[in-house]
Design a protein around this motif. Structure first.
Motif, PDB file in Angstrom:
ATOM      1  N   HIS A  14      65.924  76.181  56.737  1.00  0.00           N
ATOM      2  CA  HIS A  14      66.427  77.153  55.773  1.00  0.00           C
ATOM      3  C   HIS A  14      67.826  76.735  55.363  1.00  0.00           C
TER       4      HIS A  14
ATOM      5  N   THR B 265      70.290  76.037  58.174  1.00  0.00           N
ATOM      6  CA  THR B 265      69.945  75.129  59.268  1.00  0.00           C
ATOM      7  C   THR B 265      70.953  73.983  59.360  1.00  0.00           C
TER       8      THR B 265
ATOM      9  N   SER C  37      72.686  79.209  69.297  1.00  0.00           N
ATOM     10  CA  SER C  37      72.010  80.424  69.763  1.00  0.00           C
ATOM     11  C   SER C  37      70.639  80.617  69.134  1.00  0.00           C
ATOM     12  N   GLY C  38      70.354  79.902  68.049  1.00  0.00           N
ATOM     13  CA  GLY C  38      69.055  80.035  67.393  1.00  0.00           C
ATOM     14  C   GLY C  38      68.038  79.048  67.951  1.00  0.00           C
ATOM     15  N   THR C  39      67.020  78.756  67.152  1.00  0.00           N
ATOM     16  CA  THR C  39      65.975  77.820  67.551  1.00  0.00           C
ATOM     17  C   THR C  39      66.466  76.393  67.369  1.00  0.00           C
ATOM     18  N   VAL C  40      66.508  75.642  68.469  1.00  0.00           N
ATOM     19  CA  VAL C  40      66.993  74.259  68.456  1.00  0.00           C
ATOM     20  C   VAL C  40      65.805  73.321  68.635  1.00  0.00           C
TER      21      VAL C  40
ATOM     22  N   HIS D  66      70.019  76.144  76.258  1.00  0.00           N
ATOM     23  CA  HIS D  66      69.779  76.743  74.943  1.00  0.00           C
ATOM     24  C   HIS D  66      68.300  76.744  74.567  1.00  0.00           C
TER      25      HIS D  66
ATOM     26  N   ASP E 159      76.774  76.369  66.462  1.00  0.00           N
ATOM     27  CA  ASP E 159      76.116  77.540  67.037  1.00  0.00           C
ATOM     28  C   ASP E 159      74.705  77.154  67.483  1.00  0.00           C
TER      29      ASP E 159
ATOM     30  N   ARG F 274      60.399  78.208  62.449  1.00  0.00           N
ATOM     31  CA  ARG F 274      61.771  78.298  61.943  1.00  0.00           C
ATOM     32  C   ARG F 274      62.669  77.476  62.848  1.00  0.00           C
ATOM     33  N   ILE F 275      63.519  76.664  62.257  1.00  0.00           N
ATOM     34  CA  ILE F 275      64.456  75.838  63.009  1.00  0.00           C
ATOM     35  C   ILE F 275      65.870  76.116  62.496  1.00  0.00           C
ATOM     36  N   ASP F 276      66.754  76.469  63.421  1.00  0.00           N
ATOM     37  CA  ASP F 276      68.142  76.755  63.055  1.00  0.00           C
ATOM     38  C   ASP F 276      69.059  75.558  63.270  1.00  0.00           C
TER      39      ASP F 276
END
Length: 399
Positions: A146, A149, A58-61, A78, A56, A119-121
């Protein structure tokens, strides 16, 4: 130019500065392996079935250490953040993203000295040559991770060692690797929220010993990833033992350039010897430029003028404005052995020097830098030599 084919599209990629004669590819099997994994096509942890599921995005890459922007370009839709230690890699990424048809703000280009995302996903790490740089970056990025991640590293098999995996394990959390594909491997770490890795141990410093010529007694400050960060390299030491002085025209201080400055001890020693000089420190490495500035501030008089530039050779320096260039050129670029970097530095030095200005170079004897200097300057003098190194001097003549 060479094409990388991915699930997101096909991309024509180049290195920077772009050279049609350059046979080296701007992406590697490690980059392709990681992209296949992200698309759910290949490369989960050995013995697992995770490879069947796309990641996924969709978050922070965040993409760390992307050497020429292949990962960042392929994932541009992205909105990834590139974190790089290299000016050349940053500019290559900028050009490759634009060539792929994305807007300039489609990706965020940041350096190892900038504040990382809060924040890093998804964290993607192209394993660097320098273990110290990897250690520093994992320390800096760990607080942004987190429990959910996704952390994936990639590198060629020859670049991933037990010590590499130990860093991921110690700083991030439980770590596994993939099977090898085309001599590349992936690293998978699961962030452990309870793990407190602590602050980065970088930068570090040491005092140059009495055998360091004009640098004796100086404090050298080194950020992670800088060449010979633990000790003074022997080539620089040899040039310090023969450091030139007094190259400014009558009535003004000299303009000295420490080209490929590393931790800046050459330019700092020149500044200490001539407080009236103006010294420009240049390197393509952001940690090197930061190290040079810290070294200069720790040793030079406050009245000494200095500039610190992350850039490609002397492209940012006005032609005919320099009296003396000091240079210990690298003979590799991003792990590829090549004389192109030295040639670009020497050619840039000739353009930047005023008539009568001098380029002083230290290098291994077998590299035959004197041949390049004679082609560019029409002259080359051996100032000093030992069984391993030679110090050369070339003077810019009017033609």
């Amino acid at each position: 130019m060479n094409r990388l084919i991915t699930s997101w599209g096909a991309y024509d990629l180049t290195r920077f500065p772009e050279d049609p004669r350059d046979p080296l590819r701007a992406w590697s099997a490690a980059d392709a392996y990681l992209l296949r994994h992200l698309a759910g096509e290949d490369g989960g942890p050995a013995g697992s079935e995770e490879a069947a599921k796309p990641v996924d995005l969709s978050g922070t890459v965040a993409v760390v250490g992307d050497r020429w922007g292949a990962l960042t370009t392929a994932l541009a839709e992205h909105g990834p953040t590139l974190i790089t230690d290299s000016f050349l890699a940053r500019e290559a990424t900028r050009a490759n993203v634009a060539r792929a048809g994305f807007a300039p703000d489609a990706v965020r280009l940041s350096t190892t000295g900038d504040a990382p995302p809060s924040r890093i996903d998804v964290l993607l790490v192209r394993v660097p040559k320098s273990l110290a740089l990897l250690e520093d970056q994992l320390h800096r990025l760990a607080p942004a991770l987190h429990a959910g991640t996704v952390v994936v590293g990639t590198g060629m098999v020859t670049e991933i060692h037990t010590s590499t995996l130990d860093l991921f394990e110690r700083i991030i959390g439980p770590t596994r690797t993939s099977l090898a594909r085309q001599k590349a491997r992936l690293i998978f770490s699961t962030p452990d929220p309870e793990r407190e890795a602590g602050p980065s141990p970088w930068p570090r410093s040491y005092v140059l010993d009495d055998d360091s010529g004009a640098g004796a007694g100086l404090t050298a400050v080194n950020h992670a990833g800088v060449f010979c960060a633990e000790r003074l390299d022997i080539g620089t030491r040899f040039l310090l033992q023969h450091l030139p002085t007094g190259r400014g025209a009558e009535g003004r201080g000299a303009h000295i350039v420490d080209l490929g400055c590393g931790n800046g001890v050459l330019g700092t020693a020149a500044a200490v010897a001539d407080p009236e000089a103006t010294v420009t420190f240049i390197d393509e490495s952001y940690p090197a430029v930061a190290s040079a500035e810290a070294t200069f501030r720790a040793n030079a008089a406050e009245t000494t003028r200095a500039r610190f530039i992350a850039g490609d050779a002397l492209s940012a320096v006005p032609a005919g404005s320099v009296d003396l260039v000091l240079n210990n050129p690298p003979f590799h670029s991003h792990q590829a052995t090549s004389g192109a970097t030295a040639w670009r530095m020497f050619a840039g030095a000739r353009a930047a020097l005023r008539p009568g200005g001098e380029l002083w170079v230290v290098g291994n004897r077998h590299l035959d830098y004197h041949v390049k200097l004679r082609k560019l300057f029409g002259n080359s003098q051996v100032v000093a030599g030992n069984p391993k190194f030679v110090v050369l001097r070339a003077v810019k003549r009017d033609r």
